[in-house]
Design an enzyme around this catalytic site. Sequence first.
Site, PDB file in Angstrom:
ATOM      1  N   ASP A  65       0.827  -1.193   0.000  1.00  0.00           N
ATOM      2  CA  ASP A  65       0.000   0.000   0.000  1.00  0.00           C
ATOM      3  C   ASP A  65       0.871   1.256   0.000  1.00  0.00           C
ATOM      4  O   ASP A  65       1.635   1.494   0.937  1.00  0.00           O
ATOM      5  CB  ASP A  65      -0.893  -0.032   1.251  1.00  0.00           C
ATOM      6  CG  ASP A  65      -1.845   1.140   1.295  1.00  0.00           C
ATOM      7  OD1 ASP A  65      -2.738   1.186   0.434  1.00  0.00           O
ATOM      8  OD2 ASP A  65      -1.681   2.003   2.168  1.00  0.00           O
ATOM      9  N   THR A  98      -3.151   5.714  -4.347  1.00  0.00           N
ATOM     10  CA  THR A  98      -2.038   6.487  -3.778  1.00  0.00           C
ATOM     11  C   THR A  98      -0.752   6.286  -4.583  1.00  0.00           C
ATOM     12  O   THR A  98      -0.049   7.250  -4.863  1.00  0.00           O
ATOM     13  CB  THR A  98      -1.764   6.071  -2.326  1.00  0.00           C
ATOM     14  OG1 THR A  98      -1.696   4.658  -2.252  1.00  0.00           O
ATOM     15  CG2 THR A  98      -2.862   6.558  -1.416  1.00  0.00           C
ATOM     16  N   THR A  99      -0.474   5.031  -4.953  1.00  0.00           N
ATOM     17  CA  THR A  99       0.750   4.791  -5.718  1.00  0.00           C
ATOM     18  C   THR A  99       0.657   5.498  -7.065  1.00  0.00           C
ATOM     19  O   THR A  99       1.616   6.140  -7.515  1.00  0.00           O
ATOM     20  CB  THR A  99       0.959   3.275  -5.926  1.00  0.00           C
ATOM     21  OG1 THR A  99       0.791   2.624  -4.664  1.00  0.00           O
ATOM     22  CG2 THR A  99       2.333   2.981  -6.457  1.00  0.00           C
ATOM     23  N   ASP A 391      -9.239  -0.177   1.987  1.00  0.00           N
ATOM     24  CA  ASP A 391      -9.272   0.392   0.628  1.00  0.00           C
ATOM     25  C   ASP A 391     -10.550  -0.016  -0.094  1.00  0.00           C
ATOM     26  O   ASP A 391     -11.201   0.800  -0.740  1.00  0.00           O
ATOM     27  CB  ASP A 391      -8.079  -0.106  -0.199  1.00  0.00           C
ATOM     28  CG  ASP A 391      -6.781   0.584   0.190  1.00  0.00           C
ATOM     29  OD1 ASP A 391      -6.803   1.374   1.162  1.00  0.00           O
ATOM     30  OD2 ASP A 391      -5.758   0.339  -0.471  1.00  0.00           O
TER      31      ASP A 391
HETATM   32  N1  LIG Z   1      -6.735  -7.079 -12.820  1.00  0.00           N
HETATM   33  C1  LIG Z   1      -6.094  -5.987 -13.216  1.00  0.00           C
HETATM   34  N2  LIG Z   1      -5.562  -5.895 -14.455  1.00  0.00           N
HETATM   35  C2  LIG Z   1      -4.912  -4.795 -14.849  1.00  0.00           C
HETATM   36  N3  LIG Z   1      -4.746  -3.694 -14.092  1.00  0.00           N
HETATM   37  C3  LIG Z   1      -5.266  -3.713 -12.866  1.00  0.00           C
HETATM   38  C4  LIG Z   1      -5.966  -4.848 -12.364  1.00  0.00           C
HETATM   39  N4  LIG Z   1      -6.349  -4.565 -11.096  1.00  0.00           N
HETATM   40  C5  LIG Z   1      -5.923  -3.308 -10.830  1.00  0.00           C
HETATM   41  N5  LIG Z   1      -5.269  -2.785 -11.877  1.00  0.00           N
HETATM   42  C6  LIG Z   1      -4.666  -1.470 -12.008  1.00  0.00           C
HETATM   43  O1  LIG Z   1      -3.644  -1.318 -11.022  1.00  0.00           O
HETATM   44  C7  LIG Z   1      -3.537   0.066 -10.685  1.00  0.00           C
HETATM   45  C8  LIG Z   1      -3.600   0.249  -9.196  1.00  0.00           C
HETATM   46  O2  LIG Z   1      -2.550  -0.410  -8.577  1.00  0.00           O
HETATM   47  P1  LIG Z   1      -2.317  -0.308  -7.012  1.00  0.00           P
HETATM   48  O3  LIG Z   1      -1.117  -1.134  -6.714  1.00  0.00           O
HETATM   49  O4  LIG Z   1      -3.568  -0.636  -6.319  1.00  0.00           O
HETATM   50  O5  LIG Z   1      -1.916   1.190  -6.805  1.00  0.00           O
HETATM   51  P2  LIG Z   1      -2.740   2.411  -6.231  1.00  0.00           P
HETATM   52  O6  LIG Z   1      -2.128   2.682  -4.900  1.00  0.00           O
HETATM   53  O7  LIG Z   1      -2.481   3.518  -7.200  1.00  0.00           O
HETATM   54  O8  LIG Z   1      -4.168   2.040  -6.155  1.00  0.00           O
HETATM   55  C9  LIG Z   1      -4.682   0.782 -11.360  1.00  0.00           C
HETATM   56  O9  LIG Z   1      -4.227   1.415 -12.530  1.00  0.00           O
HETATM   57  C10 LIG Z   1      -5.628  -0.353 -11.674  1.00  0.00           C
HETATM   58  O10 LIG Z   1      -6.470  -0.054 -12.768  1.00  0.00           O
HETATM   59 MG   LIG Z   2      -5.081   0.405  -5.345  1.00  0.00          MG
END
Ligand SMILES: Nc1ncnc2c1ncn2[C@@H]1O[C@H](COP(=O)(O)OP(=O)(O)O)[C@@H](O)[C@H]1O
Ligand SMILES: [Mg+2]
Length: 551
Positions: A65, A98-99, A391
């Site tokens: 996270d 957040t990332t 989240d």
């Molecule tokens: N099954 C999936 N396939 C492709 N992209 C995904 C999938 N699940 C989530 N994402 C993408 O991963 C990103 C979020 O990653 P995450 O590690 O949760 O970071 P953040 O802290 O930004 O939410 C978003 O761009 C989301 O659309």
């Molecule tokens: Mg996320």
Amino acid sequence: MGGQLGGTPILVLREGSERTKGKEAQNRNILAAKTVASAVRTTLGPKGMDKMLVDSMGDVVITNDGATILKEMDIEHPAAKMMVEVAKTQDDEVGDGTTTAVVLAGELLKKAEDLLEQDVHPTLIASGYGMASEKASVILNGIAADVKADDIVMLKKIAKTSITGKGAEIGGENLIDLAVNAVSAIVDEDGSVDIENISVEKKTGANAEESQLISGMVIDKERVHPNMPKKVEGAKIALINAALEIEKTEVDAKIEITSPDQLKSFLDEEERMLKEIVEKISASGANVVFCQKGIDDLVQHYLAKAGILAARRAKKSDMEKLSRATGGRIVTNVDEIEDNDLGSAGVVEERKIGDDQMIFVEECKNPKAVSILLRGGTEHVVDELDRGLHDALRVIGVAIEDKKVIAGGGSPEVELALRLREFASTVGGREQLAIEAFADAMEAIPRTLAENAGLDPIDMIVALRSAHESGSKTSGLNVYEGKVVDMNEAGVIEPLRVKTQSISSATESANMILRIDDVIASSRSAAPPMPPGGMGGMGGMGGMPPGMDFD
Ligand SMILES: Nc1ncnc2c1ncn2[C@@H]1O[C@H](COP(=O)(O)OP(=O)(O)O)[C@@H](O)[C@H]1O
Ligand SMILES: [Mg+2]
């Protein structure tokens, strides 16, 4: 510390203060911010890696996270701290993305560096970025879809997307169902959602699949007396914020005992008063009592005799949630307690969970607060489950509030890059360069998703661009198969606000950093000593003096 008096600059700096100006200051700030971004970018997406953070006390946090990583990192550089703020703002506003926000901010600054090299003025870059960010919000609104608060299938997709790749994934469908049902239960009449009304109780010693949603509350307390009933059906619940005892000071002040007779009558009197407390509670019809304060031993005894289940020293926040869950009113004076103050629940029962006794207040009718009992094998597992669950609860809530969702998997960012490049050419001038740089920066998200999945980022970007150029706005990355697919069909859905907020907060912080051309840092030696335990509770900001040694 610096000022201007009648044209005479006055500068009063502590000895040992450090000052960096102009390009030098800019470069250092940008470098620090980029360093933060690169620290979290490997966690982005379903195939992102986790970070293990060890604080100065040796405590370990394993997480994926972004906000948590930055919170736990011991960051000192002022510009780097601003990046931490981006994550914090994003976390406060939407609880996810957040990332993404931090990676975008880092990329915007990287692109700005190139423009600064070409002697584009930082103010121009900032204004171009500002224009692009506003336009991005319009474009995103245009490609967003509507979602209804009762569209359970869609809400589950949103929850799933937010926990994919997180430790919370081991909670599986059960956790997703719990999250959706919990949020759906606590939507206010005006359509707003406050996930504070969902209390999450963590207990180790069982599988995540054994987590459960309580249509009411689970309180981490046991009944105060073994003779009290363990289970009460058709519960009538008194919520009392007053000590069920005789106030000691009152007694001390008034009583002077000179003979054994007097002592006996005093004790009798005390016992009568305590008994009366229980009689009043009993007369209201209550068969369960949650008391925010203490309960005298004798009162416990009489309550048990009256067949009332009671718990003491309940947390204020739990009392408030109990009130919302059961419809009862918190009373501060036992003399006033009446039938219509009481909350109700189908059943109240003390059960053993792991090593502890907990009180379940269940089968509440239309509860406006609910509990999730979160189970996991170990502390680390439950904690990461908790972060992921949190989240998920937030994104479900945001989607219900805004009623707008958008496909994920890099699709909105690729679409934005395409449309913003078109927009840039209509703007012209030097700002055009900044808007184009902004458009390029958007592609950092699909590129990083590809990189983290071990895919060739260039191939993927090319394929994504061509899909979007031919009009499929929701084409994104299937990170498992390295293919470009429709994200709506893949069920990768996020609340619109996650995207709009991540872009606007990334832009704001990048612009703020860009506008700085003078860093005046006071002497580090004059700094107050670190509190014991150090970084753990630092929360990223505040506390530390701005140092200049990040890079
Ligand atoms: N099954 C999936 N396939 C492709 N992209 C995904 C999938 N699940 C989530 N994402 C993408 O991963 C990103 C979020 O990653 P995450 O590690 O949760 O970071 P953040 O802290 O930004 O939410 C978003 O761009 C989301 O659309
Ligand atoms: Mg996320």
